[in-house]
Design a protein around this motif. Structure first.
Motif: not given
Length: 469
Positions: A75, A117, A51, A87, A97, A67, A63, A48-49, A72, A95, A25
């Motif tokens: 978020v 987060y 954020f 998202t 991970l 992406s 970002h 995977k993410y 990915a 989420f 992430a």
């Protein structure tokens, strides 16, 4: 589990790389995403993410590009409404991970979509928070940046921030690690520590905004007190982060165009571009293109560009040291300045060899300045108000660099005057701006306050500043 803080000093910004069991992430990435891609590849891991803690105002996040390159999802927390696919997490959404879990804690107040987060380890224990601009070390995020978008006053937003801190963050255990989005030097807060990682327990003890017995009224007053106007480029960066932007590779490819002195001069005349000289201040003083603006790479480069040029769409032409062209373009793009048209091929030496006009800035040592202070001379201090309040030369006038354009009429038109800052960087920026406005009767004090004190020049301290209005 691996957590890496990727800190960029020029922006006082922290991005985060989190890896568990081959899954990664990224939190609040910078615009140039290559380092994250290379790191994941080195770990044989997959991103995977991505954020985002909120829509950043002081820099353009990576970002969108990241992406696009990885697939990915981006978020955001509740209330975010970006123009691109993302998202939008609900409060307390989890989420996975690898073996760890990241939970979105909606913490509005700095902005209404601001989200912290919370990372829980493989045993389900709270391990760390990535607090964005909600909680800094020694401070909290300023509540005035989003007031227009949120149709709320800064006091109302501060009240919401108070509730967020006390219902979502302060109940967490003292051993939770705090990873903020910014440190000292960022304009997103006013009282940040120089450290970039701390325990929540220590912040509860020393952060004024987390006092256990603090009322909401006290919090609102203290958080909003002394806020300076935000840099003018902030809303433009928010817009880019919310709506998307051009790929940084295209920005660099366009900006890396080498221009001969003749082509450089023609481009400046035809486009209305600002000539931005990013060399060292001593080199600028010795020789520079007339009416060019100095903001050196070896300093708070990108934030000062944003604060002083303001319009991110302003075309720019660069004068650089050889080999630093791409660095300058990249750092400009971090704060949304994508309009670099090219750079002077061969630098200032080529300009002089072509017989083009040059200008200089007279710069004197603090020892020479001391001798001249024996008579009454006008002295202008371009540091920040807090610096001036702490210590300054007697009878000096405060004209902070951030707001120099507001004070242009106050500088003498014919009488020679002197400008200084803390170390010589900001005073040369000020000198370049003044000269570009046709004010040439100035002398820079090399080395600033550090050299002034070393030369034995007396300073006045802990008094209210004299600010020109």
């Amino acid at each position: 589990m691996n957590i890496e803080q990727i800190y960029t000093g020029c922006l006082a910004q922290g991005a985060y790389y989190i890896e568990s069991e081959g899954e990664v992430a990224i939190i609040d990435p910078l615009r140039e995403v290559k380092p994250y891609l290379e790191r994941a590849k080195r770990d044989n891991a997959k991103i995977k993410y991505i954020f985002e803690t909120h829509f950043h105002a002081d820099f353009v996040s990576g970002h969108v590009t990241l992406s696009k390159e990885t697939g990915a999802p981006i978020v955001y927390g509740p209330n975010a409404n970006p123009s691109f696919k993302a998202t939008i997490a609900t409060d307390n959404q989890e989420f996975k991970l690898g073996k760890i879990t990241i939970t979105a804690l909606h913490t509005p107040g700095h902005t209404m979509e601001s989200t912290t987060y919370l990372l829980k380890d493989e045993n389900g224990k709270d391990h760390a928070i990535f607090s964005g601009d909600t909680l800094f070390l020694g401070d909290v995020g300023r509540p005035d940046l989003a007031q227009k978008a949120a149709t709320m006053t800064q006091e109302e937003l501060a009240g919401i921030l108070y509730d967020s801190l006390r219902t979502k963050i302060m109940p967490l255990a003292d051993d939770v690690t705090v990873y903020p989005a910014h440190g000292a030097g960022s304009a997103c807060g006013k009282n940040m520590m120089k450290e970039t990682v701390d325990s929540l327990g220590n912040q509860k003890q020393m952060n004024y905004a987390l006092r256990a017995n603090m009322t909401k009224e006290e919090f609102v007053k203290e958080v909003t007190d002394g806020l300076l106007p935000p840099p003018q480029y902030f809303p433009l960066n928010v817009k880019m982060n919310k709506e998307g932007y051009e790929d940084i590779h295209e920005v660099i490819e366009r900006g890396i165009t080498a221009l001969s002195p003749n082509a450089f001069e023609t481009a400046a005349n035809e486009t209305g571009a600002i000539v931005l000289d990013v060399r060292h201040q001593n080199d600028f003083a010795k020789s520079h293109i007339p009416r060019s603006i100095f903001i050196g790479l070896k300093g708070g480069f990108a934030p000062w560009v944003g604060a002083l040029i303001a319009d991110v769409k302003q075309p720019l032409l660069l004068v650089t040291d050889k080999g630093t062209e791409e660095e300058a373009i990249t750092r400009l793009s971090r704060v949304g300045f994508d309009g670099t048209l090219g750079y002077l091929d061969g630098g200032i030496e080529a300009w002089e060899k072509a017989g083009k006009e040059i200008d200089t800035v007279e710069s004197i040592s603090a020892d020479t300045f001391k001798e001249r202070l024996e008579s009454t001379i006008p002295v202008f201090d371009v540091r920040k108000e807090a610096e001036f309040s702490a210590e300054h030369i007697e009878n000096a006038k405060l004209t902070p660099l951030d707001f120099l354009n507001n004070h242009l009429s106050e500088f003498p038109q014919k009488e020679t005057f002197y400008v200084h800052c803390a170390g010589g960087y900001r005073s040369m920026i000020a000198a370049s701006i003044l000269k570009s406005r046709g004010i040439h009767n100035l002398i820079d004090v090399a080395g600033g306050m550090a050299s002034i004190k070393k030369a034995g020049i007396p300073v006045t301290d802990f008094v209210c500043p004299t600010t020109l209005k």
